[in-house]
Motif scaffolding. Structure first.
Motif, short mmCIF file in Angstrom:
data_model
loop_
_atom_site.label_atom_id
_atom_site.label_comp_id
_atom_site.label_asym_id
_atom_site.label_seq_id
_atom_site.Cartn_x
_atom_site.Cartn_y
_atom_site.Cartn_z
N VAL A 1 0.85 -1.20 0.00
CA VAL A 1 0.00 0.00 0.00
C VAL A 1 0.88 1.24 0.00
CG1 VAL A 1 -1.92 -1.09 1.23
CG2 VAL A 1 -0.12 0.08 2.52
N VAL A 2 0.33 2.34 -0.53
CA VAL A 2 1.01 3.63 -0.44
C VAL A 2 0.71 4.24 0.92
CG1 VAL A 2 1.19 5.96 -1.41
CG2 VAL A 2 0.89 3.99 -2.93
N ASP A 3 1.74 4.67 1.60
CA ASP A 3 1.57 5.22 2.95
C ASP A 3 0.63 6.42 2.94
OD1 ASP A 3 2.40 6.98 5.39
OD2 ASP A 3 3.30 5.02 5.78
N PRO A 4 -0.32 6.50 3.88
CA PRO A 4 -1.27 7.61 3.90
C PRO A 4 -0.63 8.96 4.17
CG PRO A 4 -1.51 6.25 5.87
CD PRO A 4 -0.62 5.50 4.94
N HIS A 5 0.59 9.00 4.65
CA HIS A 5 1.27 10.27 4.91
C HIS A 5 2.02 10.79 3.69
CE1 HIS A 5 1.16 8.58 9.19
NE2 HIS A 5 0.28 9.56 9.14
N SER A 6 1.86 10.14 2.55
CA SER A 6 2.47 10.63 1.32
C SER A 6 1.80 11.94 0.92
CB SER A 6 2.31 9.58 0.21
OG SER A 6 2.91 8.34 0.59
N ASN A 7 2.47 12.71 0.03
CA ASN A 7 1.92 14.00 -0.38
C ASN A 7 2.05 14.17 -1.89
OD1 ASN A 7 4.55 15.25 -1.00
ND2 ASN A 7 4.89 15.21 1.22
N PRO A 8 1.62 15.32 -2.46
CA PRO A 8 1.65 15.49 -3.91
C PRO A 8 3.03 15.53 -4.54
CG PRO A 8 0.05 16.98 -2.92
CD PRO A 8 0.84 16.39 -1.80
N TYR A 9 4.10 15.50 -3.74
CA TYR A 9 5.45 15.55 -4.28
C TYR A 9 6.31 14.35 -3.87
CZ TYR A 9 4.05 20.43 -4.77
OH TYR A 9 3.36 21.58 -5.08
N TRP A 10 5.89 13.67 -2.84
CA TRP A 10 6.71 12.60 -2.26
C TRP A 10 5.81 11.47 -1.78
CZ3 TRP A 10 6.61 10.42 2.59
CH2 TRP A 10 7.71 9.65 2.98
N ALA A 11 6.31 10.23 -1.85
CA ALA A 11 5.49 9.10 -1.39
C ALA A 11 6.37 8.02 -0.77
CB ALA A 11 4.69 8.51 -2.56
N GLN A 12 5.71 7.16 -0.02
CA GLN A 12 6.36 5.99 0.56
C GLN A 12 5.48 4.78 0.29
OE1 GLN A 12 8.29 5.91 4.56
NE2 GLN A 12 6.65 4.50 5.09
N SER A 13 6.08 3.76 -0.28
CA SER A 13 5.36 2.52 -0.55
C SER A 13 5.71 1.51 0.53
CB SER A 13 5.73 1.97 -1.93
OG SER A 13 5.26 2.83 -2.94
N ASN A 14 4.69 1.01 1.22
CA ASN A 14 4.88 0.07 2.32
C ASN A 14 4.61 -1.36 1.85
OD1 ASN A 14 5.32 2.27 4.02
ND2 ASN A 14 3.18 2.37 4.65
N VAL A 15 5.52 -2.23 2.19
CA VAL A 15 5.36 -3.66 1.89
C VAL A 15 5.31 -4.40 3.22
CG1 VAL A 15 6.43 -5.70 0.89
CG2 VAL A 15 6.55 -3.51 -0.32
N THR A 16 4.25 -5.17 3.41
CA THR A 16 4.14 -6.00 4.61
C THR A 16 4.38 -7.46 4.23
OG1 THR A 16 2.52 -4.49 5.59
CG2 THR A 16 2.61 -6.72 6.48
N LEU A 17 5.24 -8.11 4.98
CA LEU A 17 5.54 -9.52 4.76
C LEU A 17 5.25 -10.27 6.05
CD1 LEU A 17 6.92 -11.52 2.62
CD2 LEU A 17 8.92 -11.33 4.11
N ARG A 18 4.41 -11.31 5.95
CA ARG A 18 4.09 -12.14 7.11
C ARG A 18 4.49 -13.57 6.84
NH1 ARG A 18 -2.03 -9.69 7.70
NH2 ARG A 18 -1.39 -7.59 8.33
N THR A 19 5.09 -14.16 7.84
CA THR A 19 5.48 -15.56 7.72
C THR A 19 5.21 -16.28 9.04
OG1 THR A 19 7.30 -17.11 7.29
CG2 THR A 19 7.89 -14.99 8.27
#
Length: 240
Positions: free
Chosen positions: A119-137
């Protein structure tokens, strides 16, 4: 009439006065007995008409002012006063319920003990973003490679990355390949990923505006300590 003569006559009148003590005592007794006539109170003087009108006007203005304040307060969520507020990275992740193939190669979000979601982090903005990857094992892993691919939608360039697992356990690389900005985390030989939920994140600038992340995806390939392999994948921006 001289002052001395007036004062003398007043003294004579005062000395001649004899109060009716019996009548006074009777009034006191009636008052103690609760006789309303003995406790008569002067009714309030009626306010002048223009005062009544002024009072009503003030009351109406007060109600209107209070109502306006309540509406203003209810509509103010704080966002209009300080612009965008920086916040700590979020580890929000989608629900691990999807079963249909969603990543290239026909990979699904879940394979045996392994699951991933992006998912794209909700704190991203119109110029910068953070993509979050969750891995469960649910089992320890003796080998793991996680790849996050961010589509080149304009002005995309890396500003960093992080993971919740120990930094010395992984090698990290970022490069451009086939129209994607590719983040790759690879578990070093001899290291182990414990069972649990882990986060990998890529950060990047992009062209101004709301970025379409539907072309982004993540894949993860792992080997369990038992020797069995697992591979999972997930696309960003799809309906969950």
């Amino acid at each position: 009439m001289k002052d001395e003569e007036l004062a003398g006559r007043l003294r004579e009148a005062a000395e001649a006065h004899r109060p009716d003590r019996a009548r006074m005592l009777a009034r006191i007794e009636r008052g103690m007995a609760g006789d309303p006539a003995a406790r008569a109170v002067r009714p309030p003087r009626a306010a002048h008409p223009w005062l009544r009108v002024a009072g009503a006007t003030v009351a109406v203005c007060g109600v209107l002012a209070a109502g306006a304040f309540a509406v203003t307060s209810a509509g103010d969520d704080g966002g209009a006063r300080g612009g965008r507020v920086a916040a700590a990275p979020s580890s929000a992740s989608p629900s691990p319920t999807a079963k249909a193939p969603v990543a290239p190669g026909g990979l699904r979000p879940e394979d045996g003990p392994l699951w991933t979601g992006g998912v794209v982090d909700p704190h991203s903005n119109p110029y910068w973003a953070q993509s979050n990857v969750t891995l469960r094992t649910t089992e320890p892993l003796s080998a793991l490679t996680v790849e996050l691919r961010v589509a080149e939608t304009g002005g995309v360039n890396s500003t960093g990355s992080w993971r919740s697992l120990p930094e010395p356990d992984f090698t990290v690389s970022v490069n451009e390949s086939g129209g994607y900005l590719v983040y790759r985390w690879t578990l070093r030989p001899g290291r182990t990923v414990p069972a649990g939920t882990h986060t990998f994140a890529g950060q990047y600038n992009h062209a101004e505006g709301d970025r379409d992340a539907t072309g982004d995806y993540v894949t993860a390939r792992a080997v369990r300590t038992s020797g069995a392999k697992a591979a999972v994948g997930d696309r960003f921006g799809r309906s969950r």
